[in-house]
Scaffold this active site. Structure first.
Site, short mmCIF file in Angstrom:
data_model
loop_
_atom_site.label_atom_id
_atom_site.label_comp_id
_atom_site.label_asym_id
_atom_site.label_seq_id
_atom_site.Cartn_x
_atom_site.Cartn_y
_atom_site.Cartn_z
N SER A 85 4.02 -0.72 8.34
CA SER A 85 4.95 -1.04 9.42
C SER A 85 4.18 -1.46 10.67
O SER A 85 4.57 -2.40 11.36
CB SER A 85 5.82 0.17 9.76
OG SER A 85 6.52 0.57 8.61
N MET A 115 2.43 5.08 1.34
CA MET A 115 2.96 5.58 2.60
C MET A 115 1.78 5.97 3.51
O MET A 115 0.71 6.32 3.03
CB MET A 115 3.88 6.77 2.37
CG MET A 115 5.16 6.37 1.66
SD MET A 115 6.27 7.74 1.34
CE MET A 115 6.83 8.14 3.01
N ASP A 147 11.04 -5.24 6.11
CA ASP A 147 10.36 -3.95 5.95
C ASP A 147 11.06 -3.13 4.86
O ASP A 147 12.23 -3.35 4.58
CB ASP A 147 10.38 -3.18 7.27
CG ASP A 147 9.31 -2.08 7.32
OD1 ASP A 147 8.42 -2.08 6.44
OD2 ASP A 147 9.36 -1.24 8.22
N GLU A 148 10.35 -2.23 4.23
CA GLU A 148 10.90 -1.38 3.15
C GLU A 148 11.44 -2.25 2.01
O GLU A 148 12.50 -1.96 1.44
CB GLU A 148 11.99 -0.44 3.68
CG GLU A 148 11.54 0.48 4.80
CD GLU A 148 10.56 1.57 4.36
OE1 GLU A 148 10.28 1.69 3.16
OE2 GLU A 148 10.06 2.29 5.25
N ALA A 149 10.68 -3.28 1.68
CA ALA A 149 11.13 -4.27 0.69
C ALA A 149 11.33 -3.67 -0.70
O ALA A 149 12.11 -4.18 -1.50
CB ALA A 149 10.12 -5.42 0.61
N GLY A 178 12.80 9.26 3.29
CA GLY A 178 12.25 10.20 4.28
C GLY A 178 10.75 10.23 4.20
O GLY A 178 10.17 9.77 3.22
N CYS A 231 -8.60 15.05 0.81
CA CYS A 231 -10.07 14.97 0.87
C CYS A 231 -10.63 13.96 1.87
O CYS A 231 -11.84 13.92 2.08
CB CYS A 231 -10.62 14.66 -0.52
SG CYS A 231 -10.45 12.93 -0.99
N CYS A 268 -5.80 9.99 -2.70
CA CYS A 268 -6.67 9.17 -3.54
C CYS A 268 -6.33 9.53 -4.99
O CYS A 268 -5.68 10.55 -5.23
CB CYS A 268 -8.15 9.45 -3.24
SG CYS A 268 -8.68 11.09 -3.79
N GLY A 284 0.86 -1.19 0.00
CA GLY A 284 0.00 0.00 0.00
C GLY A 284 0.89 1.24 0.00
O GLY A 284 2.12 1.13 0.01
N1 LIG Z 1 -3.30 10.54 6.22
C1 LIG Z 1 -3.03 9.49 6.98
N2 LIG Z 1 -3.62 8.31 6.69
C2 LIG Z 1 -3.39 7.24 7.47
N3 LIG Z 1 -2.56 7.23 8.54
C3 LIG Z 1 -1.93 8.38 8.85
C4 LIG Z 1 -2.13 9.55 8.10
N4 LIG Z 1 -1.36 10.51 8.64
C5 LIG Z 1 -0.71 9.96 9.67
N5 LIG Z 1 -1.05 8.67 9.84
C6 LIG Z 1 -0.50 7.75 10.86
O1 LIG Z 1 0.39 6.88 10.23
C7 LIG Z 1 0.19 5.55 10.73
C8 LIG Z 1 0.69 4.53 9.71
O2 LIG Z 1 2.12 4.56 9.77
P1 LIG Z 1 3.04 3.35 9.32
O3 LIG Z 1 4.45 3.80 9.58
O4 LIG Z 1 2.59 2.07 9.92
O5 LIG Z 1 2.72 3.39 7.75
P2 LIG Z 1 3.53 2.74 6.58
O6 LIG Z 1 2.55 2.25 5.59
O7 LIG Z 1 4.52 1.76 7.10
O8 LIG Z 1 4.29 4.01 6.01
P3 LIG Z 1 5.71 4.15 5.29
O9 LIG Z 1 5.59 3.54 3.91
O10 LIG Z 1 5.91 5.62 5.25
O11 LIG Z 1 6.73 3.43 6.17
C9 LIG Z 1 -1.28 5.49 11.01
O12 LIG Z 1 -1.58 4.52 11.98
C10 LIG Z 1 -1.55 6.90 11.52
O13 LIG Z 1 -1.33 6.96 12.90
C1 LIG Z 2 6.55 6.74 -2.61
C2 LIG Z 2 8.04 6.73 -2.50
C3 LIG Z 2 8.66 6.56 -1.27
N1 LIG Z 2 10.01 6.53 -1.17
C4 LIG Z 2 10.65 6.32 0.14
C5 LIG Z 2 10.29 7.29 1.22
C6 LIG Z 2 10.46 6.45 2.48
O1 LIG Z 2 11.82 6.50 2.88
C7 LIG Z 2 10.10 5.05 2.02
C8 LIG Z 2 8.68 4.60 2.31
O2 LIG Z 2 8.50 4.28 3.61
O3 LIG Z 2 10.26 5.03 0.60
C9 LIG Z 2 10.81 6.66 -2.29
O4 LIG Z 2 12.04 6.61 -2.19
N2 LIG Z 2 10.22 6.83 -3.52
C10 LIG Z 2 8.86 6.85 -3.67
O5 LIG Z 2 8.39 7.00 -4.82
ZN LIG Z 3 -8.46 12.75 -2.19
#
Ligand SMILES: Nc1ncnc2c1ncn2[C@@H]1O[C@H](COP(=O)(O)OP(=O)(O)OP(=O)(O)O)[C@@H](O)[C@H]1O
Ligand SMILES: Cc1cn([C@H]2C[C@H](O)[C@@H](CO)O2)c(=O)[nH]c1=O
Ligand SMILES: [Zn+2]
Length: 183
Positions: free
Chosen positions: A16, A11, A83-85, A163, A143, A171, A9
Site C-alpha cells: 500500500s 502482508m 489496491d487489495e486486488a 483484517g 527471526c 520467512c 508480496g
Molecule cells: N514485520 C514487519 N515487516 C515489515 N513492515 C512492518 C512489519 N511490521 C510492521 N510493519 C510496517 O508496515 C508497513 C507496511 O505496511 P503496508 O500497509 O504498506 O503493507 P502492505 O503490504 O500493503 O500490507 P497489507 O497486505 O496488510 O495491506 C511498513 O512500512 C512498516 O512500517
Molecule cells: C494472507 C491473507 C490475507 N487476507 C486478507 C487480510 C487483509 O484484509 C488483506 C491483506 O491486506 O487480505 C485474507 O483474506 N486471506 C489470506 O490468506
Molecule cells: Zn523467520
C-alpha cells in the site's frame, strides 16, 4: 499504449505504501490518478488507501471490476490504481488489459499468496501479463529475515478473512516451523 504495473508480496511488505508512492509520482508528472480498492477491505473506513506510515490516497470501494463500471468512472483519468486486488475475480484481469489497450497506466497492488501458499484470486494472471512486477518483502515477525508469506494466527480455515490483527509475515523457515507446530 498504456502499461500494467503490479506490486505484490505478503502482508506488511509495504504494498500500500508503494502504491501511494507511485500515485504521488504520477501526480508530480501531471497525470490524473483515480484509485479503487475492494469493498471487502474496510479496515480504514471507506474511500481511502492508507499506508501504515500515514500517506493517504482517496479511493473508491468497489465490489467487482466490470469494465463498463470502471470505464465510466476512469475514462477521464490517465492512471488507474487498484489496491487489495487479490479479492477481485478474473474480471479484474480483463478490465486491466482493456485499460492498457486504451492507453491507461494501471498500477495494481495485491497479495500474491494466501496463508496456504495458494496463488490468490486474479494475481497470478496479472503477474504474468504485467509490464512491470515488483515483489516486496516484509520482515519475518519471528527471526528478522526477509518474509515472503503471510501467516494467520487465528484458526479460521477459509481463504478470505479480512483484517490485519490476526496476521503476521514470516520467512519460509519460520512458516514451515509454525505449520509443524499446528499439527
Ligand atoms: N514485520 C514487519 N515487516 C515489515 N513492515 C512492518 C512489519 N511490521 C510492521 N510493519 C510496517 O508496515 C508497513 C507496511 O505496511 P503496508 O500497509 O504498506 O503493507 P502492505 O503490504 O500493503 O500490507 P497489507 O497486505 O496488510 O495491506 C511498513 O512500512 C512498516 O512500517
Ligand atoms: C494472507 C491473507 C490475507 N487476507 C486478507 C487480510 C487483509 O484484509 C488483506 C491483506 O491486506 O487480505 C485474507 O483474506 N486471506 C489470506 O490468506
Ligand atoms: Zn523467520
Amino acid at each position: 499504449m498504456g502499461r500494467i504495473e503490479v506490486i505484490t508480496g505478503p502482508m506488511f511488505s509495504g504494498k500500500s505504501e508503494e502504491l501511494v508512492r507511485r500515485a504521488l509520482r504520477l501526480m508530480y508528472a501531471k497525470k490524473k490518478v483515480i484509485a479503487f480498492h475492494h469493498a471487502l477491505d474496510n479496515r480504514f473506513g471507506h474511500k481511502k488507501i492508507v499506508s501504515r506510515s500515514g500517506f493517504e490516497l482517496e479511493s473508491y470501494p468497489v465490489q467487482n471490476f466490470a469494465f463498463e463500471v470502471i470505464w465510466d468512472l476512469a475514462k477521464d483519468y490517465d492512471a488507474v490504481l487498484v489496491d487489495e486486488a487479490q479479492f477481485f475475480s478474473d474480471e479484474l484481469v480483463d478490465t486491466c488489459l482493456n485499460l492498457r489497450r486504451r492507453s491507461k497506466i494501471v498500477v495494481v497492488s495485491g497479495l500474491d499468496l494466501d496463508v496456504y501458499e495458494n496463488p490468490f484470486g486474479p494475481m497470478p494472471k496479472l503477474l504474468a501479463l504485467a509490464d512491470r512486477v515488483d515483489k516486496l518483502k516484509a520482515v519475518c515477525f519471528e527471526c528478522g529475515e526477509e518474509a515472503t508469506i503471510s501467516y494467520r494466527l487465528s484458526g479460521e480455515k477459509e481463504q478470505i478473512v479480512v483484517g490485519d490483527k490476526n496476521y503476521i509475515a514470516l520467512c519460509y523457515r519460520c512458516y514451515y516451523a509454525k505449520k509443524k507446530e499446528e499439527r
